[in-house]
Enzyme design. Structure first.
Site, PDB file in Angstrom:
ATOM      1  N   GLU A 132      -5.321   1.447   2.384  1.00 11.82           N
ATOM      2  CA  GLU A 132      -5.080   0.266   3.219  1.00 11.82           C
ATOM      3  C   GLU A 132      -5.286   0.593   4.674  1.00 11.82           C
ATOM      4  OE1 GLU A 132      -2.569  -2.527   5.681  1.00 11.82           O
ATOM      5  OE2 GLU A 132      -2.574  -0.350   5.543  1.00 11.82           O
ATOM      6  N   GLU A 133      -4.828   1.796   5.078  1.00 17.47           N
ATOM      7  CA  GLU A 133      -4.858   2.140   6.498  1.00 17.47           C
ATOM      8  C   GLU A 133      -6.285   2.171   7.055  1.00 17.47           C
ATOM      9  OE1 GLU A 133      -2.561   1.967   8.396  1.00 17.47           O
ATOM     10  OE2 GLU A 133      -0.666   2.495   7.432  1.00 17.47           O
ATOM     11  N   HIS A 186       0.830  -1.199   0.000  1.00 13.01           N
ATOM     12  CA  HIS A 186       0.000   0.000   0.000  1.00 13.01           C
ATOM     13  C   HIS A 186       0.862   1.245   0.000  1.00 13.01           C
ATOM     14  CE1 HIS A 186      -0.144   1.433   4.329  1.00 13.01           C
ATOM     15  NE2 HIS A 186       0.227   0.210   4.580  1.00 13.01           N
ATOM     16  N   ASP A 206       4.404  -4.693   3.223  1.00  7.65           N
ATOM     17  CA  ASP A 206       3.792  -3.482   3.771  1.00  7.65           C
ATOM     18  C   ASP A 206       4.942  -2.610   4.262  1.00  7.65           C
ATOM     19  OD1 ASP A 206       2.478  -1.599   5.402  1.00  7.65           O
ATOM     20  OD2 ASP A 206       0.825  -2.962   5.817  1.00  7.65           O
ATOM     21  N   HIS A 220       2.537   4.854  13.028  1.00 11.19           N
ATOM     22  CA  HIS A 220       1.319   5.658  12.829  1.00 11.19           C
ATOM     23  C   HIS A 220       1.355   7.020  13.525  1.00 11.19           C
ATOM     24  CE1 HIS A 220      -1.490   2.114  11.453  1.00 11.19           C
ATOM     25  NE2 HIS A 220      -0.410   2.245  10.718  1.00 11.19           N
ATOM     26  N   ASP A 257       5.895   2.723   7.297  1.00  5.20           N
ATOM     27  CA  ASP A 257       4.592   2.144   6.978  1.00  5.20           C
ATOM     28  C   ASP A 257       3.802   3.098   6.102  1.00  5.20           C
ATOM     29  OD1 ASP A 257       2.145   0.921   6.910  1.00  5.20           O
ATOM     30  OD2 ASP A 257       1.716   1.151   9.037  1.00  5.20           O
TER      31      ASP A 257
HETATM   32 ZN    ZN Z   1       0.863  -0.414   6.428  1.00  5.85          ZN
END
Ligand code: ZN
Length: 738
Positions: A406-407, A359, A435, A537, A369
């Site tokens: 995706e998140e 993603h 990922d 995140h 990420d």
């Molecule tokens: Zn991810």
């Protein structure tokens, strides 16, 4: 998404297993053995192409991709996200590979205003709920950083007493019940970890909480782990973890179009008909803020296992002494997202697709990420492009997918899989997910068992940048340094036994392999290099973080590209597909034996007849042996009949085609269209995310769940379906021989 903790889990569980071949790495002087599934000649040619391929990815261009991709925050559906899609498409086109954007229209909420978390009593105090600017990290002051929020939280405005629920999983609520504390009509505060956050939201809602606050405890990824950012890689006091609270374990994808692609013309559910989103407001906060709420909590002292890393004894609260105000305000709209789909047509079997996916959307900058993975994909594509210019043509088609959304809940991949389901069932050879490709140097992988050998073999041909050994050696040695698994006897871990293979884990969920494997039954894998990653995140998952902690020299980005591309090339070029169902049979037997141990502990075993399952496993295992032998023999025969120019050659080629088709269809056979109990989107009978484990797999999902629920009728029905699935797979493999 892909939680950092999953990587640690991968490492910890990478213990030695005592049964398979020793992991011999050949010294440079020994002749290279045949690649699995290749004729001797094919193997030599393949190795030459692979070496040329692996010479292409380079730290300098990897660094530049990551810098470009992380220049702005690029949450799904934003114009900055669109710009990354265009960047990926144009880069891939510049390598001579065709590439197109593919748009979907999905339900996507953004916060209309930052969430409010306020202490009402014993004193009034509004919490910061904002990540601090860090002078050293230039992107941390970017005004486009999205406020702290949880994707798919509804809007809400609640004031109530606060209860600390530890990880917010069922056993935690049971422990609270023993203390006479519940969350009915109250606001729960849970720490991140041990499961997917959507599970915490579901459990809190089911237990009657009216709001949920989730925070990152310093024991988990903050100062208890080491120095915090920017001195070290761990989470600082003002940092919090964004993330989706969709009920991924029920169904991922656009909540308004379950099972269907989110394209114009497809009917959409009304909001009140949606079943995979929480109904209570959920808000993430930092441990700096959480401390303000947890420190004044009264009520009983925390039960065993509830204490985190803040410097005071945790209490569970639940009294009027501490009241909290929580307000979230979301802007729910149907918005556009953009996948980028690129293709290299297969020369001989263009209707067989080897699919690579990663993603691209991120909660903020997404250096780890997911854009370390996007960088690896671009470098792999650059490598393929260089080979194409030199005349390489893959036998089968290679599809490279850059997913969006995706998140929020695997939106881009799920919608694409739903739109192309029939074609994918026919044509997909395997799905290779990456990922977070790089947050350190520790390799980890998950896959279906039929791909274990393929992945291990590829890691033996990739150099580990730090040690100069192979990635395989580094991986295996790290596994040996871990504490031995308590279930292994001394003899099994003793020094005189051969070193077992490094462990590859089961696929749960939390990334884009889910629709491929668990909805359609396509053999899938997921891999990457993990490390000390405490900014998951957050606003600090940035280029600065990566270039100071994760991979300062961008050499692991290169290794990730080399490895991923090598696996794809072998699947695309092998005469006989390197998928081995013998490992699958061993693994399913282990899952079953483990489940029966649980059944015995719970005194449920007497209600379950094991014989049909044991017999189904035996047939599956025997057929796996036979087709593996047939595959090897037929590849050898193809070589021999070619050399002899024998008229038996076309027959051997046709037989190998049948074997290859059966190897693909066997994984499909493990799905059941009726779906899993209460979550029919999930059809795979061996692999699904657990209802409560979230990211982690719950193998033999319905059977395990029934045992957890102590429901023997459900257990019997689940086992019957598993047996049917295994028998179908056995039949599929058998047909290839006839
Ligand atoms: Zn991810």
């Amino acid at each position: 998404m892909k939680a950092y903790s999953e990587f640690r889990f991968l490492i910890l569980s990478a213990f030695l297993i005592g049964q398979t071949n020793p992991g011999v790495v050949l010294s440079q002087s020994s002749p290279a053995p045949n690649l699995d599934g290749f004729t001797p000649e094919g193997s030599t040619i393949e190795r030459r192409w692979e070496e040329e391929f692996r010479a292409v990815p380079a730290p300098g261009s990897a660094r530049e991709h990551l810098r470009r991709l992380t220049a702005e925050p690029h949450v799904a559906g934003t114009k900055e996200d669109y710009a990354t899609a265009v960047y990926v498409r144009d880069q891939i086109r510049s390598y001579g590979i065709s590439s197109e954007l593919k748009e979907y229209e999905v339900l996507l909420p953004y916060p209309k205003q930052p969430g409010i978390v306020e202490l009402i009593s014993p004193r009034r105090e509004k919490l910061t709920a904002k990540e601090a600017v860090i002078a050293e990290d230039p992107s941390s002051s970017n005004p486009k950083i999205i406020p702290l929020f949880n994707g798919y939280s509804p809007s809400g405005d609640v004031t109530a007493p606060l209860v600390y629920v530890n990880y917010g999983l069922p056993p935690d609520y049971e422990a609270l019940k023993k203390l006479g504390v519940d969350v009915k009509g109250k606001i729960a505060i849970a720490r991140y970890g041990n499961s997917f956050r959507g599970v915490k939201a579901k459990v809190a809602e089911d237990r009657g909480a009216i709001g949920l606050i989730v925070y990152s405890d310093p024991a988990d990824d903050g100062y208890m782990q080491g120095d915090v950012y920017p001195k070290g890689p761990w989470r600082p006091a003002s940092s919090a973890q964004r993330g989706s609270v969709q009920f991924l374990f029920k169904a991922p994808g656009d909540p308004l179009t379950p099972g269907k692609p989110a394209v114009p013309g497809v009917p959409r559910l009304k909001m009140e008909e949606v079943t995979n989103l929480p109904r209570i407001p959920v808000q993430p906060i930092s441990y700096g803020d959480a401390r303000r709420l947890l420190e004044p909590l009264g009520g009983p002292v925390r039960p065993k296992g509830f204490q985190g890393g803040l410097p005071f004894p945790y209490h569970v609260g639940g009294t009027e002494h501490v009241r909290v105000h929580l307000k979230t305000l979301m802007d729910y709209q149907v918005r556009k997202i953009w996948n980028v789909i690129s293709r290299i047509e297969g020369d001989e079997e263009k209707d067989r697709w080897v699919i690579m996916g990663n993603h691209r959307d991120a909660w903020t900058f997404g250096a780890v990420d997911p854009n370390s993975g996007t960088t690896a994909m671009l470098e792999a594509a650059r490598g393929f492009g260089a080979l194409l210019k030199k005349g390489w043509k893959p036998s089968r088609t290679i599809v490279l997918c850059s997913w969006d959304g995706e998140e929020y809940g695997l939106l881009g991949s799920t919608e694409w899989v739903e739109e192309n389901a029939d074609e994918l069932k026919q044509k997909a050879v395997a799905y290779l997910n990456v990922d977070s490709a790089v947050s350190g140097s520790n390799f980890g992988a998950s896959s279906v068992p039929s791909m274990w050998k393929l992945i291990r073999a590829a890691t033996r041909d990739i150099k580990d940048p730090k040690t100069g050994q192979t990635v395989y050696q580094q991986w295996q040695e790290r596994a040996r340094e871990q504490e031995p698994d308590p279930e292994l006897t001394n003899a099994e871990v003793g020094s005189d036994t051969p070193i077992a293979e490094a462990r590859i884990n089961a696929l749960g969920s939390g990334s884009d392999f889910t629709p491929f494997l668990q909805h359609l039954g396509i053999p899938s894998s997921d891999m990457g290099f993990g490390g000390d990653y405490g900014v998951y995140h957050s606003a600090y998952d940035s280029f600065y973080w990566m270039s100071h902690f994760g991979d300062p020299n961008f050499v692991y980005h290169v290794a990730a590209a080399q490895l991923w591309g090598t696996v794809a090339m072998r699947l695309a070029d092998a005469a006989g597909l390197p998928l081995d169902y013998r490992d699958y049979a061993v693994q399913v037997r282990e899952f079953f034996e483990e489940s029966m141990r649980t059944a015995r502990r719970r005194k449920l075993a007497s209600a379950i007849d094991e014989k049909p399952m044991i017999s189904a496993l035996k047939s599956f295992s025997e057929e796996a042996e036979r087709i593996e032998k047939a595959r090897q023999d037929t590849v050898a025969e193809i070589e021999q009949t070619r050399v002899e120019a024998s008229d038996r050659h076309p027959r051997a080629v046709a037989r190998l085609q049948r074997i290859n088709d059966a190897l693909l269809a066997a994984e499909r056979s493990l799905t059941d269209e009726r779906g899993l109990r209460g979550r029919t989107w999930y059809t795979h009978q061996i692999y699904a995310p657990g209802t409560y484990t979230g990211y982690a797999a719950q193998p033999l999902p319905d059977f395990r769940q029934a045992l957890d629920d102590r429901n023997t009728a459900h257990a019997k029905e689940a086992l019957d379906r598993i047996i049917e699935a295994l028998n179908r797979a056995t039949g599929t493999l058998r047909k290839a021989r006839d």
